[in-house]
Design a protein around this motif. Structure first.
Motif, short mmCIF file in Angstrom:
data_model
loop_
_atom_site.label_atom_id
_atom_site.label_comp_id
_atom_site.label_asym_id
_atom_site.label_seq_id
_atom_site.Cartn_x
_atom_site.Cartn_y
_atom_site.Cartn_z
N VAL A 1 0.85 -1.19 0.00
CA VAL A 1 0.00 0.00 0.00
C VAL A 1 0.89 1.24 0.00
O VAL A 1 1.70 1.44 0.91
CB VAL A 1 -0.93 0.01 1.23
CG1 VAL A 1 -1.75 1.31 1.27
CG2 VAL A 1 -1.85 -1.20 1.21
N GLY B 1 -7.94 1.18 -5.77
CA GLY B 1 -8.67 1.87 -4.73
C GLY B 1 -7.81 2.76 -3.86
O GLY B 1 -6.62 2.52 -3.66
N LEU C 1 -7.86 4.90 -0.06
CA LEU C 1 -8.44 5.20 1.24
C LEU C 1 -7.95 6.58 1.65
O LEU C 1 -6.76 6.77 1.88
CB LEU C 1 -8.03 4.15 2.28
CG LEU C 1 -8.43 4.42 3.74
CD1 LEU C 1 -9.95 4.57 3.89
CD2 LEU C 1 -7.91 3.30 4.65
N THR D 1 -12.63 5.26 -0.62
CA THR D 1 -13.23 5.14 0.71
C THR D 1 -12.72 6.30 1.55
O THR D 1 -11.52 6.61 1.54
CB THR D 1 -12.82 3.81 1.37
OG1 THR D 1 -13.23 2.72 0.53
CG2 THR D 1 -13.46 3.66 2.74
N LEU E 1 -6.25 -4.45 4.20
CA LEU E 1 -5.34 -3.72 3.33
C LEU E 1 -4.40 -4.64 2.57
O LEU E 1 -3.62 -4.17 1.74
CB LEU E 1 -4.54 -2.70 4.15
CG LEU E 1 -5.38 -1.63 4.86
CD1 LEU E 1 -4.47 -0.70 5.66
CD2 LEU E 1 -6.22 -0.83 3.87
N ILE F 1 -7.27 -1.82 -1.83
CA ILE F 1 -6.74 -0.48 -1.57
C ILE F 1 -5.28 -0.46 -1.97
O ILE F 1 -4.46 -1.20 -1.42
CB ILE F 1 -6.89 -0.09 -0.08
CG1 ILE F 1 -8.36 -0.03 0.32
CG2 ILE F 1 -6.18 1.23 0.20
CD1 ILE F 1 -9.15 1.05 -0.39
N VAL G 1 -3.09 4.86 0.42
CA VAL G 1 -3.69 5.60 1.54
C VAL G 1 -3.21 7.04 1.44
O VAL G 1 -2.01 7.30 1.33
CB VAL G 1 -3.30 5.00 2.90
CG1 VAL G 1 -3.69 5.94 4.04
CG2 VAL G 1 -3.95 3.64 3.09
#
Length: 414
Positions: free
Chosen positions: A149, A167, A169, A192, A331, A336, A339
């Motif tokens: 991530v 995706g 976050l 999100t 995660l 995702i 971040v």
């Protein structure tokens, strides 16, 4: 060693406003800036950022906005140019590319020794105008996120194309968080948004920009010494607003309608899973309640002031919270890929070797008068008024703080 009466640290709008009033009082001073004038507006903002305030509210001492679009919103680049023009008009004694590495009380206690990349300076007074947003704040568990991530803060995010596909976050639902969530969703990514405490506002209210109401009604002029809970006022996140040509409202309802998923505050990370608070509904309801109270304040002022009855009071739908917002997100699953931390900022006082910073890294001051003789601050949240951190809010603060500084230099504050 060079000697000047006053050193101002930072050449953003706060430091330049300080310089304006120092010059008006014929106080010898120098403004030190580690980068360029308005450095943060040039290098520490994402590409699409615009001011939250309409252009007509972008004014500095003796320099109102005089452009062609008073109801528009300046870009970061336009803001930097506006601040730089003010510096030139005021003939501010700015030294760019000078990094302040240390400030200490002199051995005699009659001023400050300033260590810089351009040599030492001794001064009788010093104004800290280096800003409140020098470092992004991220939770300690950020270091434990899965390596698959990617992490960004609002300091190192520039545009959706810089992120990996997949995706996102976004953590934090103040102005930065909702703006980035909206932009990333429009780029085609699933988004999100982890929602904590926030301030909900409509972009326009009763035919005017909502920040016009903040100014006209006097809410923004409320002084720090009139507040019941000053510490809390200084911690409030920036309101959920965005500056766009259509003056659109960007709140949680707008985001969910577009397809952004809402979850509660990110509370912990356990075995690669993000764990979210179950208090999303309560947080949203509290933000709705506070917005309604503020709009009521506007209405009371508007009635007393005879505001145009053609624009009657408005009320807005409550925030629509998912009935079953998810409480965890794996995660490690690949859903995702990035971040983005929009969890706030904090000042950087590592260079300040004077005991005026508390255990949480906050400067101890009373309306910008720091707890050390001859030391002052400008540009911090609710420094002397609710409008302190906005560009147009610096004039009154700077005038009063520099008046105190001038009294200190003549011994009248002892």
């Amino acid at each position: 060693m060079e000697h000047v009466t006053t050193v101002v640290v930072g050449a953003g709008h706060a430091g330049l406003a300080a310089s304006h009033f120092l010059s008006a009082r014929s106080i010898d001073h120098v403004v030190l800036e580690r980068g360029e004038i308005a450095n943060s507006w040039r290098h520490e903002r994402w590409d699409s950022l615009r001011l939250l305030t309409p252009n007509r509210q972008s004014r500095l001492p003796g320099r109102p906005y005089d452009g062609p679009d008073p109801d528009g919103y300046m870009t970061a680049g336009e803001t930097a140019e506006f601040v730089e023009r003010f510096a030139k008009t005021a003939a501010a004694p700015v030294r760019t590319g000078v990094n302040v590495t240390s400030v200490r009380r002199t051995a005699a206690g009659d001023g400050y020794d300033v260590t810089t990349s351009d040599g030492p300076i001794r001064c009788r007074a010093l104004v800290i105008a280096s800003g409140a947003c020098n470092r992004p704040v991220v939770p300690a568990f950020a270091d434990a996120l899965p390596p698959s991530v990617e992490q960004r803060t609002s300091f190192d995010y520039r545009a959706p194309g810089d992120l990996p596909d997949g995706g996102v976050l976004v953590v934090g639902a103040s102005a930065t968080g909702v703006q980035l969530a909206s932009e990333l969703h429009r780029s085609g990514r699933p988004v999100t948004l982890a929602v904590g405490e926030h301030v909900r506002l409509p972009r326009t209210y009763r035919g005017r920009d909502v920040l016009w109401w903040m100014e006209a009604s006097g809410v923004w002029d409320q002084r720090y010494d009139e507040m019941d809970d000053l510490s809390r006022a200084r911690r409030l996140p920036s309101p959920q607003l965005v500056g766009t040509p259509d003056r659109a409202t960007l709140d949680l309802n707008a985001l969910t309608s577009a397809g952004v998923e809402l979850v509660g505050r990110w509370a912990a990370l356990r075995d690669g899973e993000a764990l979210f608070s179950g208090g999303l509904r309560n947080v949203a309801s509290l933000a709705d309640l506070k917005m309604e109270r503020l709009l009521g304040t506007f209405d009371e002022w508007g009635e007393a002031a005879g505001h145009d009855a053609a624009f009657p009071p408005e009320r807005f739908e409550p925030t629509a919270v998912p009935a079953t917002a998810r409480l965890r997100l794996d995660l490690r699953s690949g859903a995702i890929r990035t971040v983005v931390w929009a969890t706030g900022y904090r000042p950087d006082y590592d260079w300040l070797h004077v005991p005026v910073v508390d255990a949480k890294g906050r400067l101890v001051h009373e309306g910008g008068v720091v707890a050390s003789p001859g030391l002052y601050a400008l540009g911090l949240p609710v420094l002397r008024r609710r409008k302190s951190t906005f560009i147009h809010g610096i004039e009154d603060d700077a005038r009063e703080v520099i008046a105190h500084l001038a009294a200190h230099l003549t011994g009248r504050d002892d």
